[in-house]
Enzyme design. Structure first.
Site, PDB file in Angstrom:
ATOM      1  N   SER A 147       0.833  -1.346   0.036  1.00  0.00           N
ATOM      2  CA  SER A 147       0.070   0.195  -0.069  1.00  0.00           C
ATOM      3  C   SER A 147       0.888   1.198  -0.027  1.00  0.00           C
ATOM      4  O   SER A 147       0.433   2.311  -0.255  1.00  0.00           O
ATOM      5  CB  SER A 147      -1.051  -0.044   1.197  1.00  0.00           C
ATOM      6  OG  SER A 147      -0.169  -0.232   2.611  1.00  0.00           O
ATOM      7  N   HIS A 203      -3.688  -3.727  -4.866  1.00  0.00           N
ATOM      8  CA  HIS A 203      -3.864  -3.250  -3.261  1.00  0.00           C
ATOM      9  C   HIS A 203      -5.408  -3.759  -2.739  1.00  0.00           C
ATOM     10  O   HIS A 203      -6.222  -2.902  -3.104  1.00  0.00           O
ATOM     11  CB  HIS A 203      -3.717  -1.688  -3.247  1.00  0.00           C
ATOM     12  CG  HIS A 203      -3.679  -1.361  -1.895  1.00  0.00           C
ATOM     13  ND1 HIS A 203      -4.228   0.122  -1.709  1.00  0.00           N
ATOM     14  CD2 HIS A 203      -3.621  -1.671  -0.607  1.00  0.00           C
ATOM     15  CE1 HIS A 203      -4.444   0.346  -0.446  1.00  0.00           C
ATOM     16  NE2 HIS A 203      -4.030  -0.762   0.309  1.00  0.00           N
ATOM     17  N   GLU A 220      -7.482  -1.652  -5.497  1.00  0.00           N
ATOM     18  CA  GLU A 220      -6.620  -0.879  -6.539  1.00  0.00           C
ATOM     19  C   GLU A 220      -5.682  -1.677  -7.388  1.00  0.00           C
ATOM     20  O   GLU A 220      -4.905  -2.163  -6.679  1.00  0.00           O
ATOM     21  CB  GLU A 220      -6.020   0.191  -5.605  1.00  0.00           C
ATOM     22  CG  GLU A 220      -6.855   1.266  -5.100  1.00  0.00           C
ATOM     23  CD  GLU A 220      -5.965   2.278  -4.184  1.00  0.00           C
ATOM     24  OE1 GLU A 220      -6.020   3.486  -4.597  1.00  0.00           O
ATOM     25  OE2 GLU A 220      -5.409   1.842  -3.184  1.00  0.00           O
ATOM     26  N   ASN A 235      -5.367   6.150  -0.615  1.00  0.00           N
ATOM     27  CA  ASN A 235      -4.666   6.613   0.546  1.00  0.00           C
ATOM     28  C   ASN A 235      -4.115   8.339   0.418  1.00  0.00           C
ATOM     29  O   ASN A 235      -3.851   8.994   1.141  1.00  0.00           O
ATOM     30  CB  ASN A 235      -3.471   5.890   0.961  1.00  0.00           C
ATOM     31  CG  ASN A 235      -3.943   4.713   1.751  1.00  0.00           C
ATOM     32  OD1 ASN A 235      -4.884   4.804   2.413  1.00  0.00           O
ATOM     33  ND2 ASN A 235      -3.447   3.692   1.679  1.00  0.00           N
TER      34      ASN A 235
END
Ligand code: CAA
Length: 657
Positions: free
Chosen positions: A117, A138, A150, A189
């Site tokens: 990540s 991810h 992702e 994120n």
């Protein structure tokens, strides 16, 4: 297909489980038998939970479990793999070493995915002989429950690799978004980090308290948790290290708030260490108590502006599309709506203004992204202008909480809030009403099917939060008026409407289905009117239509006990018209819808009218209505066609004339 999962830890075992549940054979590798046994034990536990919650059957759980083999011999497992996903701890050297081994032992052409990540895909890819076949995949924690993946491109990742990885993600039942460049934080994120950081700065600078911000985020913006609550829950150490990793790769972007460092150094990691932004008692995790009205003074636009800025950066740089950003925050972070949609609602001019103010006070890091500036200068300021990141023009009918798919003669409407089990928000109800209104003019569409997104629910009812927000009798009355009008609209629509129920149809969800003309139900569905358990009663026709459909005795039982019934019981009492297996469910629905679409449309409209009238028209009047409608139908071309086809023993073709 044989999937290799490297690592049996928190993410690895979860990924293995998801794959096995999707019917894929898995080999899970770790360095010791002990880690592997622990991983298997966690998979067993998780599968048992799914069985307990009736999400899958015992046989399905056993079958999934039996698809997972384990070994400590990476080389051997790599040699027979068709696809590899690595999920070891976030240590670049460790990952590179594993990719070297994978590259040596996996057959040429086998895709090597990493579940990082925070680390750069490109650097991991450089350790292999096939950087075009290396990709980020991810998963969100915990993989069996989180619906998002992702897929991240390294510098050399090929389009074929991306396509195959997206396909695998979808096969594993996930919604996939594509992060087209190897940027720190990827999509989700990169949007979350600035929000968390900004919230911290607001506390650090004495602008607001932790409680005020969390209350505003939770109760006004509608996020599932406060930002500080989330930081504590996921671990301040995890965020601190992730931030640092982003910062080390992109020094200029994020000015990290010193609180993170301070808490990290003091070992105040959040819930797991008993102290973070909140204090926790020992033992079981309890969510902090956040007062509902503490956040009224927080300026949400100012708080979210850096996060929106980051989303704009992703789009301008071709890293993500608007849709992927929205899907990412909804499914990865549980936002009730897309962050760009929130920005559109607030007004992009206000977002830019907030960023300019912050820049003037605190420096360049807040510079508004050129995309935002350009949109504002062109007047694309969001909802009020009819155009922002999304279009709000009447004629284009872009909805965010329903999906409308035209497939003449059918029209599929999907209630699309899967993260809330398609709970019916005022917005969703408004969109549905609008779609039905437009539909009335669409002669090519003959049958409407309403269904739910996400594979878990048709709809779990009215969105309970909208009632807590409108916690006055007048507020509730207005909401219910809209809802009841929607049900009336469905009932009086000139075309038949089918409720295709796969999963929960509860409360308002059940009432929506009751207003439809047919209810076709999958075997795993559960229906009911649980409102009594909340201290209320059904409010969208449940006490009326339900009674008419299943009889007073059954309706009393359903409403007063508030229990859920399964598909078989629903069929028995006439609540369901048909029940079909989950597999191929929508194909069966389509068959029935197409059958209906072949019937004479004007006669169907008359049938609906007369049948629904039986609920409210006195018997004599209902019979009169039936007779009048019948007599009118005699004059239609469709009737002439029906009779002629009958006489010549051919299939009729009705034109709706
Ligand atoms: N409103 C708002 N959010 C809802 C919701 C609803 N009606 N139903 C589910 N959700 C949300 C949950 O809060 C949860 O969100 P988070 O992930 O952010 O916590 C998410 O959807 C998933 O739900 P669960 O975690 O609860 O899923 P589960 O598998 O454990 O349970 C369920 C599923 C049994 C359907 C459970 O969600 C439930 O009981 N939901 C409420 C059902 C209900 O009471 N409906 C009646 C509403 S009132 C009404 O409809 C009035 C009217 O007549 C007009």
């Amino acid at each position: 297909m044989k999937l290799l999962v490297v690592g049996a830890g928190v993410m690895g075992h979860g990924i293995a489980e998801v794959a096995a549940l999707a019917g894929i054979d898995v080999v899970m590798v770790d360095v010791s038998d002990e880690f592997l046994a622990k991983g298997l034990e966690r998979i067993r536990w998780s599968l048992d939970r799914f069985v307990e919650k009736k999400k899958i059957s015992r046989e399905e759980a056993d079958r999934a479990f039996s698809r997972i083999a384990t070994t400590t011999k990476l080389e051997e497992a790599a040699a027979s793999a068709d696809f590899a996903i690595e999920a070891v701890p976030e240590d670049i050297e460790l990952k590179r070493k594993i990719f070297q081994t994978l590259s040596r032992y996996c057959r040429p052409g086998v895709i090597l995915a990493t579940n990082t990540s925070t680390l750069p895909i490109t650097e991991i890819a450089e350790a292999t002989d096939r950087p075009d076949k290396v990709v980020g995949m991810h998963f969100f924690n915990p993989p069996p429950l989180m619906p998002l993946v992702e897929v991240v491109l390294g510098e050399k990742t090929s389009p074929d690799t991306v396509n195959a990885t997206v396909e695998l993600g979808r096969r594993m039942g996930k919604h996939v978004i594509i992060c087209r460049k190897d940027v720190p934080g990827f999509i989700v994120n990169r949007i979350l980090a600035p929000l968390l950081n900004e919230a911290c700065w607001m506390v650090q600078r004495g602008e607001a308290t932790v409680m005020e911000i969390d209350s505003a985020v939770k109760y006004r913006a509608g996020l599932p948790m406060g930002v500080f609550e989330l930081a504590d829950y996921s671990g301040i150490d995890v965020f601190y290290m992730a931030f640092n990793s982003i910062k080390s790769r992109e020094p200029s972007r994020i000015e990290l708030c010193p609180i993170f460092k301070e808490y990290f150094e003091k070992g105040m990691y959040g819930q797991k260490s008993g102290r973070g932004f909140y204090v926790y008692g020992g033992g079981k995790y309890e969510r902090p108590e956040i007062p509902r009205d503490a956040g009224s003074s927080i300026d949400l636009v100012r708080l979210f502006a850096p996060s929106i800025n980051s989303a704009a950066w992703l789009i301008r740089n071709g890293v993500s599309t608007v849709d992927d950003v929205e899907t990412g925050v909804k499914l990865g972070l549980g936002y009730p709506k897309g962050i760009l949609e929130m920005a559109d609602e607030w007004g992009l001019d206000r977002v830019v203004e907030a960023l300019e103010n912050l820049k003037a006070r605190y420096g360049e890091a807040y510079t508004p992204d050129p995309l935002l500036v350009e949109m504002v200068s062109k007047g694309r300021t969001g909802r009020k202008a009819g155009e922002g990141f999304h279009s709000y023009r009447q004629d284009t009918a872009t909805y965010s909480e329903i999906l409308v798919e035209r497939e003449p003669p059918l029209l599929w409407i999907t209630l699309n809030r899967p993260q809330r089990l398609n709970a019916l928000s005022p917005k969703l109800i408004g969109e549905l009403r609008d779609a039905l209104r437009r539909l009335e003019k669409d002669d090519e569409v003959r049958v409407v099917v309403i269904r739910g997104a996400g594979g878990r629910a048709f709809s779990a009812g009215a969105d309970i939060t909208s009632f807590t927000e409108a916690a006055t009798p007048l507020g509730a009355y207005k909401l219910l008026t809209e809802f009841q009008e929607l049900t009336n609209q469905i009932e009086s629509l000139s075309k038949p409407v089918i409720a295709a129920i796969d999963g929960y149809a509860l409360g308002g969800g059940c009432e929506l289905a009751l207003a439809c003309d047919l209810r076709i139900v999958s075997e795993r569905s559960e229906l009911g009117q649980p409102e009594i358990n909340l201290g209320i009663i059904p409010g969208a026709g449940g006490t009326q239509r339900l009674t008419h459909i299943v009889g007073l005795g059954r309706a009393m039982e359903l409403v007063m006990l508030g229990e859920r019934i399964d598909a078989e019981q629903a069929l028995k009492i006439g609540l369901a018209n048909r029940v079909y297996p989950v597999e191929g469910f929508y194909d069966r629905v389509r068959e029935i819808a197409l059958k209906l679409a072949e019937k004479p449309p004007i006669a169907l409209m008359a049938a609906k009218r007369a049948l629904h009238a039986s609920r409210y028209a006195p018997a004599g009047l209902g019979l009169d209505m039936e007779k009048s409608l019948f007599s009118l139908l005699i004059s239609t071309e469709d009737f002439a066609e029906g009779v002629s086809a009958f006489m010549s023993r051919r299939k009729p073709s009705f034109k709706g004339r």
